[in-house]
Design an enzyme around this catalytic site. Structure first.
Site, short mmCIF file in Angstrom:
data_model
loop_
_atom_site.label_atom_id
_atom_site.label_comp_id
_atom_site.label_asym_id
_atom_site.label_seq_id
_atom_site.Cartn_x
_atom_site.Cartn_y
_atom_site.Cartn_z
N ASP A 96 0.84 -1.20 0.00
CA ASP A 96 0.00 0.00 0.00
C ASP A 96 0.87 1.26 0.00
O ASP A 96 1.66 1.47 0.93
CB ASP A 96 -0.88 -0.05 1.26
N ASP A 119 -7.15 4.60 -9.26
CA ASP A 119 -8.51 4.03 -9.30
C ASP A 119 -9.52 5.11 -8.96
O ASP A 119 -9.38 5.81 -7.95
CB ASP A 119 -8.62 2.88 -8.28
N GLU A 195 -2.83 5.43 -19.98
CA GLU A 195 -2.85 6.57 -20.91
C GLU A 195 -3.03 6.04 -22.33
O GLU A 195 -3.84 6.56 -23.12
CB GLU A 195 -1.57 7.40 -20.84
C1 SAM Z 1 -6.19 2.28 -12.84
S1 SAM Z 1 -4.69 1.51 -12.47
C2 SAM Z 1 -3.47 2.53 -13.28
C3 SAM Z 1 -2.15 1.84 -13.41
C4 SAM Z 1 -1.02 2.69 -14.04
N1 SAM Z 1 -0.73 3.84 -13.21
C5 SAM Z 1 -1.42 3.14 -15.43
O1 SAM Z 1 -1.69 4.36 -15.59
O2 SAM Z 1 -1.42 2.31 -16.33
C6 SAM Z 1 -4.46 1.98 -10.77
C7 SAM Z 1 -3.44 1.11 -10.06
O3 SAM Z 1 -3.25 1.59 -8.74
C8 SAM Z 1 -3.10 0.47 -7.87
N2 SAM Z 1 -3.42 0.94 -6.51
C9 SAM Z 1 -4.64 1.29 -6.02
N3 SAM Z 1 -4.54 1.68 -4.74
C10 SAM Z 1 -3.22 1.58 -4.40
C11 SAM Z 1 -2.49 1.81 -3.21
N4 SAM Z 1 -3.09 2.25 -2.11
N5 SAM Z 1 -1.17 1.60 -3.22
C12 SAM Z 1 -0.55 1.14 -4.34
N6 SAM Z 1 -1.19 0.88 -5.49
C13 SAM Z 1 -2.50 1.10 -5.53
C14 SAM Z 1 -4.09 -0.54 -8.45
O4 SAM Z 1 -3.81 -1.87 -8.03
C15 SAM Z 1 -3.89 -0.33 -9.94
O5 SAM Z 1 -2.87 -1.17 -10.47
#
Ligand code: SAM
Length: 213
Positions: A96, A119, A195
């Site tokens: 996290d 997210d 993106e």
């Molecule tokens: C919508 S995806 C985007 C992934 C990447 N940044 C992209 O633009 O392709 C969001 C990512 O954030 C991760 N994520 C969500 N909450 C998180 C947290 N608290 N700590 C680390 N990663 C997190 C999710 O598992 C997911 O892989």
């Protein structure tokens, strides 16, 4: 929206350098200790498949990069990508990001924090689960060095507007600076996979950058 199944990781690939867990990192976090060399440190929150980490680490070999990802399979996938390219200045951290910042990252230790396509947590009652909340933003301000930057991109206009308002109200960060869209010259010429996916669908990407003055 769902995500496609990930390609299998070569079982022969040694991930011992490129994959860590938040708990394995020293507290306070010391880039020189984990990378074996002191260099300006950048952290990406939610690094997904690791495209940003790979390209940023290649382009800027003078900096160290950590990508924190809460999903183990995506953290492993990103680590495999970095290991394949033998990048000595980037690693994927499973765990996290909020806990990493809160418990490990010292004051004024980062030159940049990157948050790309976090997210969205669409329902209003779930907005409190968004990573760009007040407590995390306070940690971003605390951990950035003077002139350090926060980069935030999303395809969700409401998340973008609400976050910009929150940053203006609750932080001393200067901005938003405008970030122009770049022409993609090949299939992976995007900052992140999200993106790429958003632009290939012809949808808008909202980009902002802030500076700690
Ligand atoms: C919508 S995806 C985007 C992934 C990447 N940044 C992209 O633009 O392709 C969001 C990512 O954030 C991760 N994520 C969500 N909450 C998180 C947290 N608290 N700590 C680390 N990663 C997190 C999710 O598992 C997911 O892989």
């Amino acid at each position: 929206m769902g995500r496609r199944a990930l390609r299998k990781i070569d079982p022969e690939l040694d991930l011992s350098f490129h994959l860590r867990t938040v708990d394995q990192l020293p507290s306070p976090l010391c880039g020189a200790e984990i990378f074996g060399r002191g260099a300006p440190l950048e952290i990406e929150v939610g690094s997904g498949k690791g495209l940003f980490l790979q390209n940023a680490a290649r382009r800027n070999s003078e900096h160290n990069f950590l990508g924190v990802e809460v999903s183990r399979k995506y953290a492993r996938f990103a680590a495999a990508r970095l290991a394949k390219c033998k990048l000595a200045n980037a690693m994927a951290v499973h765990g996290d990001a909020l806990a990493l910042f809160r418990e490990h990252v010292p004051d004024q230790s980062l030159v940049a924090v990157h948050v790309y396509f976090p997210d969205p947590w669409w329902k209003k009652r779930h907005h409190k689960r968004r990573v760009l909340n007040e407590a995390f933003l306070a940690d971003v301000v605390r951990t950035l060095r003077p002139q350090g930057r926060l980069h935030f991109w999303t395809d969700v206009k409401e998340y973008f507007d609400a976050t910009l308002e929150r940053i203006a109200q609750h932080t001393p960060l200067a901005g938003p600076l405008d970030v122009p869209e770049q022409l993609a010259e090949h299939d992976l010429d995007y900052l992140t996979h999200f993106e790429r996916r958003t632009r290939l669908k012809g949808e808008a990407v909202y980009r902002a950058e802030f500076v700690k003055t």
